[in-house]
Design a protein around this motif. Structure first.
Motif, PDB file in Angstrom:
ATOM      1  N   CYS A  67       0.844  -1.208   0.000  1.00 45.88           N
ATOM      2  CA  CYS A  67       0.000   0.000   0.000  1.00 45.88           C
ATOM      3  C   CYS A  67       0.871   1.246   0.000  1.00 45.88           C
ATOM      4  N   LEU A  68       1.892   1.241   0.846  1.00 50.34           N
ATOM      5  CA  LEU A  68       2.772   2.409   0.923  1.00 50.34           C
ATOM      6  C   LEU A  68       3.505   2.625  -0.396  1.00 50.34           C
ATOM      7  N   HIS A  69       3.917   1.530  -1.032  1.00 45.93           N
ATOM      8  CA  HIS A  69       4.594   1.663  -2.319  1.00 45.93           C
ATOM      9  C   HIS A  69       3.682   2.292  -3.366  1.00 45.93           C
ATOM     10  N   ILE A  70       2.440   1.843  -3.377  1.00 42.37           N
ATOM     11  CA  ILE A  70       1.493   2.417  -4.338  1.00 42.37           C
ATOM     12  C   ILE A  70       1.315   3.910  -4.087  1.00 42.37           C
ATOM     13  N   ILE A  71       1.119   4.285  -2.829  1.00 45.16           N
ATOM     14  CA  ILE A  71       0.919   5.710  -2.529  1.00 45.16           C
ATOM     15  C   ILE A  71       2.153   6.513  -2.925  1.00 45.16           C
ATOM     16  N   ALA A  72       3.332   5.966  -2.643  1.00 50.99           N
ATOM     17  CA  ALA A  72       4.567   6.710  -2.914  1.00 50.99           C
ATOM     18  C   ALA A  72       4.796   6.870  -4.412  1.00 50.99           C
ATOM     19  N   ARG A  73       4.431   5.839  -5.205  1.00 50.10           N
ATOM     20  CA  ARG A  73       4.751   5.876  -6.621  1.00 50.10           C
ATOM     21  C   ARG A  73       3.713   6.607  -7.460  1.00 50.10           C
ATOM     22  N   ARG A  74       2.465   6.619  -6.985  1.00 47.22           N
ATOM     23  CA  ARG A  74       1.392   7.130  -7.838  1.00 47.22           C
ATOM     24  C   ARG A  74       0.712   8.356  -7.235  1.00 47.22           C
ATOM     25  N   GLN A  75       0.246   9.205  -8.108  1.00 48.85           N
ATOM     26  CA  GLN A  75      -0.592  10.309  -7.670  1.00 48.85           C
ATOM     27  C   GLN A  75      -2.023   9.775  -7.669  1.00 48.85           C
ATOM     28  N   LEU A  76      -2.524   9.446  -6.499  1.00 48.99           N
ATOM     29  CA  LEU A  76      -3.819   8.766  -6.431  1.00 48.99           C
ATOM     30  C   LEU A  76      -4.991   9.738  -6.474  1.00 48.99           C
ATOM     31  N   THR A  77      -6.064   9.298  -7.087  1.00 40.75           N
ATOM     32  CA  THR A  77      -7.309  10.057  -7.002  1.00 40.75           C
ATOM     33  C   THR A  77      -7.897   9.818  -5.613  1.00 40.75           C
ATOM     34  N   ALA A  78      -8.854  10.665  -5.249  1.00 34.76           N
ATOM     35  CA  ALA A  78      -9.464  10.539  -3.917  1.00 34.76           C
ATOM     36  C   ALA A  78     -10.064   9.150  -3.723  1.00 34.76           C
ATOM     37  N   SER A  79     -10.676   8.606  -4.786  1.00 36.39           N
ATOM     38  CA  SER A  79     -11.344   7.314  -4.596  1.00 36.39           C
ATOM     39  C   SER A  79     -10.335   6.164  -4.534  1.00 36.39           C
ATOM     40  N   ASP A  80      -9.244   6.263  -5.319  1.00 32.83           N
ATOM     41  CA  ASP A  80      -8.188   5.249  -5.207  1.00 32.83           C
ATOM     42  C   ASP A  80      -7.586   5.269  -3.808  1.00 32.83           C
ATOM     43  N   LEU A  81      -7.394   6.483  -3.312  1.00 30.94           N
ATOM     44  CA  LEU A  81      -6.793   6.643  -1.993  1.00 30.94           C
ATOM     45  C   LEU A  81      -7.676   6.006  -0.921  1.00 30.94           C
ATOM     46  N   ARG A  82      -8.992   6.151  -1.127  1.00 30.74           N
ATOM     47  CA  ARG A  82      -9.925   5.529  -0.178  1.00 30.74           C
ATOM     48  C   ARG A  82      -9.757   4.020  -0.139  1.00 30.74           C
ATOM     49  N   ILE A  83      -9.515   3.418  -1.321  1.00 27.04           N
ATOM     50  CA  ILE A  83      -9.318   1.962  -1.357  1.00 27.04           C
ATOM     51  C   ILE A  83      -8.089   1.579  -0.525  1.00 27.04           C
ATOM     52  N   VAL A  84      -6.993   2.290  -0.780  1.00 24.45           N
ATOM     53  CA  VAL A  84      -5.750   1.957  -0.079  1.00 24.45           C
ATOM     54  C   VAL A  84      -5.918   2.163   1.434  1.00 24.45           C
ATOM     55  N   PHE A  85      -6.561   3.271   1.799  1.00 26.25           N
ATOM     56  CA  PHE A  85      -6.812   3.575   3.208  1.00 26.25           C
ATOM     57  C   PHE A  85      -7.640   2.467   3.859  1.00 26.25           C
ATOM     58  N   THR A  86      -8.686   2.026   3.164  1.00 25.38           N
ATOM     59  CA  THR A  86      -9.548   0.965   3.688  1.00 25.38           C
ATOM     60  C   THR A  86      -8.750  -0.311   3.932  1.00 25.38           C
ATOM     61  N   VAL A  87      -7.877  -0.626   2.978  1.00 28.38           N
ATOM     62  CA  VAL A  87      -7.050  -1.825   3.123  1.00 28.38           C
ATOM     63  C   VAL A  87      -6.157  -1.716   4.357  1.00 28.38           C
ATOM     64  N   ILE A  88      -5.484  -0.553   4.501  1.00 25.70           N
ATOM     65  CA  ILE A  88      -4.560  -0.357   5.628  1.00 25.70           C
ATOM     66  C   ILE A  88      -5.287  -0.523   6.972  1.00 25.70           C
TER      67      ILE A  88
END
Lengths: 234, 234
Positions: A67-88
């Motif tokens: 999850c951290l790698h994805i956030i660091a590498r990509r400029q996430l949209t608000a909804s993508d970010l919500r997915i990653v946050f939910t997973v964490i």
């Protein structure tokens, strides 16, 4: 190129979602094994549950990492970010459900290995565990299908589990008062019931994160009445 | 301009750090109040703890929200991202410590309001709570000073708390066997002790996230022996 990046990203997200479900499957198996060992007194099975908790732990650390790698590498949209946050957030609860399964196995093993082993009252435990397992499966299913309505149902299931847990505590108290020789055994049973009740709590938490994921609305710490009021049609 | 953005970002991070510490302070106060009400039988104080848990919950939701806004608006470096990640994970534990304080207040209130109120054994509870509170304060302090060595100390404190909890359970069992009329009361005391023991667990979790924050190294699910081996000079 943008599409390529987006497809690549979709694949990464899909991988993470799959790994969360794998982790959920492992955790579910840990509970099933712990309860089964409790019914049969299978010490090897208790040991397996105790040892394999480290697999659950490793999965949490590794999914967090992805999850951290994805956030660091990509400029996430608000909804993508919500997915990653939910997973964490959700995998923290999955990991702690794993801890509870391990706890059940530890207590179960000590019960079967102790001299004072007598009159096990595991029928009620089995019933409690069935409710908790159903809650976990529903939470994982809600996560897989992004089904926000399941959270409402799970909140109701959790109330039922809490009631059954309270009933079990009252029964154990009666049991202990009738025959004080069963006190030690009953306290162990009490802690096993408590672990199962917590599995329900964690499952409810996971379902609440799914609502946030789907609706962008945080229902954590909302009462069941509030939830029903806000989703009258569901 | 880059410096301005960075300063702005530093300020945002600083604000979040401050709010985590405020949340920690509130949670600490909730435990102190719950234990104090337990010693004095102060029903109004129990009620205050029960009601004010919603403030703790609201703080978690709002800090999570700020973290997501920061991630969405800024391209974070790996180390900045670690800070935000640590906050998101640590406040989940703070919120659950708040739940345990509320649980203590609910049980305490029902004890003082019930007919069966007799021979409270709260001296041991007080001792347990002091250890758990010290652990929480150390965890918050480690977070404030970014002190990774505290996690090792907290892992040891947690073993001590677990031992004291086990001793308390054994004492309660003896107590119940000697006088079965105390069983109901003892079970309530047991659940209060269990809530305190969990506060220690959550504090340990927070300290472990601080290690990840400071060292970029995940020590979750590492044994105390492994930790000591890896930090021989500390």
């Amino acid at each position: 190129m943008a599409e390529h990046i987006s497809k690549q990203f979709d694949m990464e997200l899909e991988t993470i979602r799959t790994r969360v479900l794998q982790m959920g499957g492992l955790v579910e198996q840990q509970i099933v094994s712990a309860i089964d060992a409790l019914m049969t007194g299978n010490i090897a099975k208790f040991d397996k549950v105790i040892t394999e908790d480290s697999l659950v732990n490793a999965m949490e650390v590794s999914i967090d990492d992805e999850c951290l790698h994805i956030i660091a590498r990509r400029q996430l949209t608000a909804s993508d970010l919500r997915i990653v946050f939910t997973v964490i957030k959700a995998i923290t609860d999955l990991e702690r459900i794993g801890d509870e399964a391990q706890k059940i196995a530890r207590i179960g093993k000590s019960i079967y290995q102790s001299e004072r082993y007598q009159v096990p009252r595991f029928r009620e435990i089995n019933k409690l565990a069935e409710v908790a397992l159903m809650m976990l499966r529903r939470a994982l299913d809600a996560f897989a299908r992004l089904d926000a309505t399941a959270a409402l149902e799970l909140a109701e299931e959790d109330l039922r589990l809490d009631d059954e847990f309270d009933a079990e505590v009252r029964q154990l108290i009666t049991f202990m008062m009738e025959d004080p020789r069963t006190i030690s055994m009953s306290i162990d049973t009490l802690f096993i019931s408590k672990a199962i009740e917590r599995i329900g709590d964690h499952s409810k938490n996971i379902a609440e994160y799914v609502v946030y994921l789907v609706k962008g609305k945080d229902i954590r710490h909302t009462t069941l009445e509030d939830m029903k009021r806000e989703t009258p049609g569901e």
